[in-house]
Design a protein around this motif. Sequence first.
Motif, PDB file in Angstrom:
ATOM      1  N   GLY A 128       0.815  -1.206   0.000  1.00  0.00           N
ATOM      2  CA  GLY A 128       0.000   0.000   0.000  1.00  0.00           C
ATOM      3  C   GLY A 128       0.848   1.256   0.000  1.00  0.00           C
ATOM      4  O   GLY A 128       1.954   1.278   0.535  1.00  0.00           O
ATOM      5  N   LYS A 129       0.334   2.300  -0.594  1.00  0.00           N
ATOM      6  CA  LYS A 129       1.084   3.552  -0.719  1.00  0.00           C
ATOM      7  C   LYS A 129       1.019   4.378   0.561  1.00  0.00           C
ATOM      8  O   LYS A 129       2.004   4.818   1.089  1.00  0.00           O
ATOM      9  N   PHE A 130      -0.191   4.624   1.080  1.00  0.00           N
ATOM     10  CA  PHE A 130      -0.334   5.388   2.326  1.00  0.00           C
ATOM     11  C   PHE A 130      -1.770   5.293   2.806  1.00  0.00           C
ATOM     12  O   PHE A 130      -2.712   5.288   2.010  1.00  0.00           O
ATOM     13  N   SER A 131      -1.930   5.205   4.114  1.00  0.00           N
ATOM     14  CA  SER A 131      -3.251   5.318   4.714  1.00  0.00           C
ATOM     15  C   SER A 131      -3.082   5.643   6.189  1.00  0.00           C
ATOM     16  O   SER A 131      -1.998   5.475   6.758  1.00  0.00           O
ATOM     17  N   LEU A 132      -4.163   6.096   6.775  1.00  0.00           N
ATOM     18  CA  LEU A 132      -4.152   6.524   8.170  1.00  0.00           C
ATOM     19  C   LEU A 132      -5.533   6.245   8.735  1.00  0.00           C
ATOM     20  O   LEU A 132      -6.541   6.513   8.075  1.00  0.00           O
ATOM     21  N   TRP A 133      -5.597   5.680   9.948  1.00  0.00           N
ATOM     22  CA  TRP A 133      -6.916   5.427  10.538  1.00  0.00           C
ATOM     23  C   TRP A 133      -6.820   5.429  12.058  1.00  0.00           C
ATOM     24  O   TRP A 133      -5.747   5.319  12.636  1.00  0.00           O
ATOM     25  N   LEU A 134      -7.983   5.544  12.667  1.00  0.00           N
ATOM     26  CA  LEU A 134      -8.123   5.416  14.110  1.00  0.00           C
ATOM     27  C   LEU A 134      -9.356   4.572  14.393  1.00  0.00           C
ATOM     28  O   LEU A 134     -10.384   4.708  13.712  1.00  0.00           O
ATOM     29  N   GLU A 135      -9.264   3.672  15.360  1.00  0.00           N
ATOM     30  CA  GLU A 135     -10.439   2.936  15.792  1.00  0.00           C
ATOM     31  C   GLU A 135     -11.384   3.917  16.483  1.00  0.00           C
ATOM     32  O   GLU A 135     -10.949   4.765  17.264  1.00  0.00           O
ATOM     33  N   ASN A 136     -12.681   3.786  16.181  1.00  0.00           N
ATOM     34  CA  ASN A 136     -13.682   4.655  16.814  1.00  0.00           C
ATOM     35  C   ASN A 136     -13.298   6.133  16.676  1.00  0.00           C
ATOM     36  O   ASN A 136     -13.259   6.889  17.650  1.00  0.00           O
ATOM     37  N   GLU A 137     -13.018   6.518  15.443  1.00  0.00           N
ATOM     38  CA  GLU A 137     -12.550   7.889  15.164  1.00  0.00           C
ATOM     39  C   GLU A 137     -13.530   8.957  15.654  1.00  0.00           C
ATOM     40  O   GLU A 137     -13.117  10.028  16.120  1.00  0.00           O
ATOM     41  N   LYS A 138     -14.821   8.657  15.583  1.00  0.00           N
ATOM     42  CA  LYS A 138     -15.827   9.648  15.963  1.00  0.00           C
ATOM     43  C   LYS A 138     -15.780   9.994  17.447  1.00  0.00           C
ATOM     44  O   LYS A 138     -16.322  11.016  17.867  1.00  0.00           O
ATOM     45  N   GLN A 139     -15.139   9.140  18.234  1.00  0.00           N
ATOM     46  CA  GLN A 139     -15.012   9.408  19.663  1.00  0.00           C
ATOM     47  C   GLN A 139     -13.820  10.312  19.975  1.00  0.00           C
ATOM     48  O   GLN A 139     -13.651  10.755  21.110  1.00  0.00           O
ATOM     49  N   GLN A 140     -12.999  10.571  18.976  1.00  0.00           N
ATOM     50  CA  GLN A 140     -11.842  11.444  19.155  1.00  0.00           C
ATOM     51  C   GLN A 140     -12.283  12.912  19.131  1.00  0.00           C
ATOM     52  O   GLN A 140     -13.365  13.252  18.645  1.00  0.00           O
ATOM     53  N   SER A 141     -11.427  13.785  19.636  1.00  0.00           N
ATOM     54  CA  SER A 141     -11.731  15.218  19.618  1.00  0.00           C
ATOM     55  C   SER A 141     -11.748  15.738  18.182  1.00  0.00           C
ATOM     56  O   SER A 141     -11.178  15.127  17.272  1.00  0.00           O
ATOM     57  N   ILE A 142     -12.410  16.878  17.991  1.00  0.00           N
ATOM     58  CA  ILE A 142     -12.466  17.488  16.662  1.00  0.00           C
ATOM     59  C   ILE A 142     -11.057  17.793  16.157  1.00  0.00           C
ATOM     60  O   ILE A 142     -10.743  17.613  14.983  1.00  0.00           O
ATOM     61  N   GLY A 143     -10.175  18.233  17.067  1.00  0.00           N
ATOM     62  CA  GLY A 143      -8.804  18.548  16.684  1.00  0.00           C
ATOM     63  C   GLY A 143      -8.075  17.344  16.126  1.00  0.00           C
ATOM     64  O   GLY A 143      -7.379  17.449  15.103  1.00  0.00           O
ATOM     65  N   VAL A 144      -8.228  16.194  16.785  1.00  0.00           N
ATOM     66  CA  VAL A 144      -7.579  14.968  16.308  1.00  0.00           C
ATOM     67  C   VAL A 144      -8.173  14.540  14.978  1.00  0.00           C
ATOM     68  O   VAL A 144      -7.448  14.119  14.061  1.00  0.00           O
ATOM     69  N   GLN A 145      -9.487  14.649  14.844  1.00  0.00           N
ATOM     70  CA  GLN A 145     -10.129  14.276  13.586  1.00  0.00           C
ATOM     71  C   GLN A 145      -9.645  15.147  12.434  1.00  0.00           C
ATOM     72  O   GLN A 145      -9.387  14.655  11.330  1.00  0.00           O
TER      73      GLN A 145
END
Length: 249
Positions: free
Chosen positions: A197-214
């Motif tokens: 793969g070239k590039f990707s980024l993810w977080l589990e349960n992203e919606k629970q993160q702060s707006i800044g992190v998102q």
Amino acid sequence: MNNLLTDRDFWVKYWESKTDLSVVIPKNYLFHRQLANIVSSNRVKTAIELGGFPGYYAVFLKKYQKLEVTLLDYFVHPPITEALLEANGLTRDAIEIIETDLFKYQTLKQYDLVLSCGLIEHFNDTADIINRHIAFVKPGGTLFITLPNFKAINGWFQKSFDRDNYDKHNIDCMDPALLAKICTDAGLTVVQARYFGKFSLWLENEKQQSIGVQLLKKSMWLTGKLFTKVFAFESKQLSPYIILEAKKP
């Protein structure tokens, strides 16, 4: 138990936190080219997905490759898998389901293709978990394993903003050379062991993160995608996955 980085309670809570699991699996699902090539090149008829609940790859192989497929996992919630099968136009009995502890289960059947996607990195003893995969492979069969590459930028992001999830992973096993050596030592022929793969980024349960992190995640994702569109190569620093393919003599 010291081999486990997770337990049953972790996976129950993990899957209970997820929504919209009954998705339509597309024909171009992640790793579709690799799997299609294995099936066509090796005349694969049977396959087992280890640790794959709710069974996305089992469904993919049944739906598009028409294989006889088994799903084995420590935790299976049948209504979720049944809904997934229905969403993909398959009957409830389209795949065989085995709910068991892989470390206690003794298989009486071997398969043309044994795969896991995102399993081996949850154990401390990488050789042990890979050898448990190998026990399911028929002579002449193929082992196919994928796992995330947390030694890349994505790993830094996980470590920085979701340390609990990061700590559930064995970072040391995310090394293609190590995975290849384990297979070679077990008598298998390694077809490929590489970053994918070239590039990707993810977080589990992203919606629970702060707006800044998102927002940071979105900006980094866009920057990485633009960079790898111009400089298209796979590498330890950027590639989000590792794939391992090996043949049993």
